[in-house]
Design a protein around this motif. Structure first.
Motif, short mmCIF file in Angstrom:
data_model
loop_
_atom_site.label_atom_id
_atom_site.label_comp_id
_atom_site.label_asym_id
_atom_site.label_seq_id
_atom_site.Cartn_x
_atom_site.Cartn_y
_atom_site.Cartn_z
N ARG A 170 1.80 91.22 41.13
CA ARG A 170 0.53 90.53 41.38
C ARG A 170 0.71 89.31 42.26
NH1 ARG A 170 -0.22 91.82 35.80
NH2 ARG A 170 0.47 89.73 35.19
N LEU A 171 1.83 88.60 42.04
CA LEU A 171 2.09 87.40 42.85
C LEU A 171 2.30 87.76 44.31
CD1 LEU A 171 2.71 84.37 43.08
CD2 LEU A 171 5.08 84.89 42.49
N VAL A 172 3.04 88.82 44.56
CA VAL A 172 3.28 89.25 45.95
C VAL A 172 1.97 89.65 46.61
CG1 VAL A 172 4.40 90.98 47.38
CG2 VAL A 172 5.66 89.95 45.50
N ALA A 173 1.17 90.46 45.90
CA ALA A 173 -0.11 90.89 46.46
C ALA A 173 -1.02 89.70 46.75
CB ALA A 173 -0.80 91.87 45.51
N GLU A 174 -1.03 88.71 45.85
CA GLU A 174 -1.86 87.53 46.04
C GLU A 174 -1.37 86.71 47.23
OE1 GLU A 174 -3.17 83.43 43.68
OE2 GLU A 174 -2.21 85.08 42.59
N ALA A 175 -0.05 86.55 47.35
CA ALA A 175 0.49 85.76 48.46
C ALA A 175 0.17 86.42 49.80
CB ALA A 175 2.01 85.62 48.30
N ILE A 176 0.25 87.75 49.84
CA ILE A 176 -0.06 88.47 51.07
C ILE A 176 -1.55 88.30 51.41
CG2 ILE A 176 -0.26 90.77 52.10
CD1 ILE A 176 2.28 91.54 50.58
N THR A 177 -2.39 88.43 50.40
CA THR A 177 -3.83 88.33 50.63
C THR A 177 -4.23 86.93 51.09
OG1 THR A 177 -4.20 90.01 48.94
CG2 THR A 177 -6.09 88.68 49.58
N ARG A 178 -3.56 85.91 50.54
CA ARG A 178 -3.94 84.53 50.85
C ARG A 178 -3.51 84.08 52.23
NH1 ARG A 178 -1.35 81.14 46.30
NH2 ARG A 178 -1.97 79.48 47.73
N PHE A 179 -2.57 84.79 52.82
CA PHE A 179 -2.09 84.33 54.12
C PHE A 179 -3.16 84.62 55.18
CE2 PHE A 179 0.05 84.62 58.18
CZ PHE A 179 0.81 83.46 58.16
N ASP A 180 -3.60 83.59 55.84
CA ASP A 180 -4.68 83.71 56.82
C ASP A 180 -4.09 83.87 58.21
OD1 ASP A 180 -6.88 83.54 58.42
OD2 ASP A 180 -7.66 81.67 57.56
N LEU A 181 -4.45 84.98 58.89
CA LEU A 181 -3.98 85.18 60.26
C LEU A 181 -4.92 84.55 61.28
CD1 LEU A 181 -2.61 88.82 60.26
CD2 LEU A 181 -1.35 86.68 60.24
N GLY A 182 -5.94 83.84 60.79
CA GLY A 182 -6.78 83.12 61.74
C GLY A 182 -8.18 83.66 61.92
N ALA A 183 -8.61 84.60 61.12
CA ALA A 183 -9.98 85.08 61.24
C ALA A 183 -10.95 83.98 60.84
CB ALA A 183 -10.20 86.30 60.33
N PRO A 184 -11.98 83.68 61.62
CA PRO A 184 -12.85 82.57 61.32
C PRO A 184 -13.69 82.79 60.07
CG PRO A 184 -13.69 83.86 63.16
CD PRO A 184 -12.33 84.37 62.87
#
Length: 466
Positions: A170-184
């Motif tokens: 769950r932590l890995v999935a959350e960390a991946i989801t939280r990373f913002d690639l810059g979509a406004p």
């Protein structure tokens, strides 16, 4: 015998106290984790020895079917020469796919998850936990950039040794989801610029067949779909009980799931599509398709008693590569709307041949039934999905030059190889020979030998080095 903890006196295992046993178990686990970490490190070093530049023939980059660069980890990891993977797998006694995963995880950890990699090498995080993280970062959609992988590494490495497997996932999935690639605006298009892991899947574990002829089905679906499925199974189980079934609730739910797979045949849609002047084929009966198709290959032991042929109680089921009870097959065939096809019996000891290079269907079927799977060490790809390889290559110029054919198209010179291992045999130093029908001996480029037959793969004596 087990070794006592360091500093403890020699003692039989049965003489160890509870505390000493716990200490020994902990020491064994630490040794196991250290060995797994070393294996990851060695796998990465094996990849270092085989960069794309190690491919000897420059033509290999342009000739179809030859060795090529093989990306097996995320962006930023080095590429690996494809054909080195199989040899590592055979030495470890695992499939080429499993060896590819091992190398990919090692490279992902070393190059994109360095903090977690350092914890593995220090013994703080077990290798299997780190590999689960690497598996997730390799297979995100869209692909994790180097910066995104570094973000996940920072979030996960600090706690990977202190949480359980489910919490780590769950932590890995959350960390991946939280990373913002810059979509406004993430809400505008959550898949544009944001990384996500979609856990939905349905897996049928057909290779793990219980002796009762059952298999496990594992699924992760939408919440709404899960409620619908649960309601459908409950309804099906209730209906079976109303029809007189005395089986347990679990068995009735399992059977209801099978009914769902054939539910479309219970809908008389064909009748609704028959307009004035339209008729159905007489062989279609009521126009509904068969709910189940059973293709029988006669792989039963049989004995003749007078004028009667008596079949043994078990046979081999090709689809799941397992044993099936004769009573089970009779029950499947007796079910409603079952189309049964009985194939001709093939004598697998008969030698078949053709002067042509192309393998005719009757010979291909012979090889498929004889070999069952790809015959490369530890490969389990079904033979029906494989190529048929000439063990000794077919000489296409033999007739023109009036030479005898050294690689004839006959069952004694043919074997089932999946496309990966067919290319491996054709373009590398791997070689093999057939000792008996369905029995093969392989030799790797580093002279490791393996015997492959219907019972599996056996590693023979390793090469003798000075």
């Amino acid at each position: 015998m087990i070794d006592p903890p360091a500093g403890a006196p020699e003692a039989e295992a049965d003489d160890l106290s509870a505390s000493a046993l716990l200490a020994s178990i902990r020491a064994a686990r630490e040794a196991e984790n250290a060995a797994a970490a070393e294996q990851l490190d060695l796998a990465a070093r094996w990849a270092d020895l085989h960069p794309p530049e190690s491919i000897h023939s420059a033509a290999a980059f342009t000739v179809p079917g030859c060795e090529h660069e093989e990306p097996i980890a995320g962006p930023g990891c080095p590429l690996v020469a494809e054909f080195c993977i199989a040899e590592l797998g055979t030495v470890l006694g695992i499939s080429t796919t499993a060896a590819k995963n091992l190398i990919g995880h090692a490279l992902e950890l070393r190059h994109r998850l360095p903090r977690l990699w350092a914890q593995v090498r220090a013994g703080a995080v077990p290798a299997w936990r780190a590999r689960s993280v690497a598996e997730a970062t390799i297979h995100t959609s869209p692909a994790l950039t180097v910066e995104a992988a570094g973000w996940v590494d920072v979030q996960v490495a600090a706690v990977a040794a202190r949480v359980g497997p489910a919490q780590l996932d769950r932590l890995v999935a959350e960390a991946i989801t939280r990373f913002d690639l810059g979509a406004p605006d993430p809400a505008a298009d959550p898949e544009d610029g944001y990384l996500h892991v979609d856990p939905r899947h349905v897996s049928v574990h057909g290779q793990d067949v219980h002796f009762a002829g059952t298999v496990r089905i594992e699924a992760e679906v939408d919440l709404a779909d899960s409620i619908d499925i649960d309601n459908a199974l409950a309804h099906g189980a209730k209906a079976r009980k109303a029809m007189g079934s005395t089986e347990s609730l679990d068995v009735r739910r399992a059977k209801a799931l099978g009914d769902l797979a054939r539910i479309q045949t219970a809908l008389d849609l064909f009748h609704h599509g028959t307009g004035p002047g339209e008729t159905r084929d007489a062989d279609d009966h009521d126009g509904l398709p068969s709910a189940r198709q059973v293709i029988l290959y006669a792989h039963f032991d049989a004995a003749v008693s007078g004028d009667t042929t008596v079949f043994g109680p078990t046979g081999r089921m090709e689809h799941a590569r397992c044993l099936a009870l004769l009573d089970q097959i009779q029950a499947w065939c007796a079910d409603s709307r079952t189309e049964v096809t009985v194939t001709p019996v093939i004598d697998l000891h008969q030698q078949l041949a053709t002067p042509a290079y192309e393998v005719p269907d009757r010979i291909r079927e012979h090889v498929t039934l004889r070999d069952r799977t790809c015959v490369f060490p530890w490969c389990s790809r079904p033979a029906r999905a494989c190529d048929v390889d000439h063990i000794i290559p077919f000489d296409h110029d033999a007739d023109t030059d009036a030479r005898p054919q050294t690689g004839p198209t006959e069952t004694g010179n043919l074997a089932a190889l999946c496309r990966t291992h067919h290319r491996l045999k054709t373009h590398t130093g791997w070689r093999y020979r057939m000792l008996d029908p369905g029995v093969f001996e392989w030799t790797s480029p580093h002279e490791h030998r393996y015997r492959r037959d219907h019972t599996g793969t056996t590693a023979l004596d390793p090469p003798v080095r000075p």
